[in-house]
Motif scaffolding. Structure first.
Motif, PDB file in Angstrom:
ATOM      1  N   ASP A   8       0.819  -1.208   0.000  1.00  0.00           N
ATOM      2  CA  ASP A   8       0.000   0.000   0.000  1.00  0.00           C
ATOM      3  C   ASP A   8       0.854   1.260   0.000  1.00  0.00           C
ATOM      4  N   ASP A  25       0.600   6.867   2.870  1.00  0.00           N
ATOM      5  CA  ASP A  25      -0.365   7.540   3.742  1.00  0.00           C
ATOM      6  C   ASP A  25      -1.516   6.654   4.212  1.00  0.00           C
ATOM      7  N   ALA A  26      -1.485   5.375   3.937  1.00  0.00           N
ATOM      8  CA  ALA A  26      -2.594   4.488   4.270  1.00  0.00           C
ATOM      9  C   ALA A  26      -2.571   3.972   5.710  1.00  0.00           C
ATOM     10  N   TRP A  27      -1.483   4.185   6.441  1.00  0.00           N
ATOM     11  CA  TRP A  27      -1.344   3.586   7.775  1.00  0.00           C
ATOM     12  C   TRP A  27      -2.429   4.051   8.742  1.00  0.00           C
ATOM     13  N   SER A  28      -2.862   5.288   8.649  1.00  0.00           N
ATOM     14  CA  SER A  28      -3.910   5.762   9.570  1.00  0.00           C
ATOM     15  C   SER A  28      -5.196   4.962   9.387  1.00  0.00           C
ATOM     16  N   GLU A  29      -5.430   4.455   8.199  1.00  0.00           N
ATOM     17  CA  GLU A  29      -6.613   3.623   7.936  1.00  0.00           C
ATOM     18  C   GLU A  29      -6.369   2.153   8.240  1.00  0.00           C
ATOM     19  N   HIS A  30      -5.153   1.678   8.051  1.00  0.00           N
ATOM     20  CA  HIS A  30      -4.852   0.254   8.170  1.00  0.00           C
ATOM     21  C   HIS A  30      -4.362  -0.167   9.550  1.00  0.00           C
ATOM     22  N   SER A  32      -7.012  -0.655  15.489  1.00  0.00           N
ATOM     23  CA  SER A  32      -7.543   0.225  16.534  1.00  0.00           C
ATOM     24  C   SER A  32      -7.230  -0.374  17.905  1.00  0.00           C
ATOM     25  N   ASP A  42      -1.305  -5.516  10.497  1.00  0.00           N
ATOM     26  CA  ASP A  42      -2.680  -5.535  11.004  1.00  0.00           C
ATOM     27  C   ASP A  42      -3.040  -6.844  11.700  1.00  0.00           C
TER      28      ASP A  42
END
Length: 137
Positions: free
Chosen positions: A25, A28-33, A36, A77
């Motif tokens: 990916d 900048d995708a880390w905040s989504e991936h 939580s 993840d």
């Protein structure tokens, strides 16, 4: 704060990449991936803290080993290595001057980018083949 490389996590990440369990990916995708807190807690409850540790490239010796704060620099993840997570870890390790972690993460980054380079011609070929195909009509 003393943060050092988690060799088990590095070995785990290398193995995941070698067996095809990675996501190529964007930066900048880390905040989504990134998992939580709820996902982290569920993973710990199901698999334990030792398995949680294998998903973090740094260990903070000033935090207790049974606390999430003991583990730094996540890279995936809990299923796959994410290139965006590796890039985030590499950047943060460099900023904080954790050189052993930065070098280890740079190695993972290189592995993923080599795979990305191999995948790019195949992806371009699929796109070109699809664009040139006619379904009749």
């Amino acid at each position: 704060m003393t943060v050092r490389l988690n060799q088990r996590a590095l070995d785990h990440a290398r193995n995941l990449i070698a067996t095809g369990r990675y996501v190529l990916d964007g930066r900048d995708a880390w905040s989504e991936h990134q998992p939580s807190a709820r996902q982290e807690n569920a993973f710990i409850e199901e698999h334990g803290m030792a398995q949680y540790a294998t998903w973090h490239l740094g260990i903070d010796d000033q935090e207790a080993a049974d606390r999430k704060g003991h583990y730094k620099f996540p890279y995936g993840d809990f299923e796959k290595v994410h290139r965006c997570g590796v890039l985030a870890a590499e950047s943060r390790a460099g900023q904080r001057k954790y050189y052993d972690i930065e070098l280890a993460v740079a190695h993972l980054h290189g592995m993923l980018d080599a795979l990305r380079q191999l995948a790019e011609p195949a992806r371009r070929h699929r796109i070109n083949s699809t664009e040139g195909r006619h379904d009749g009509g």
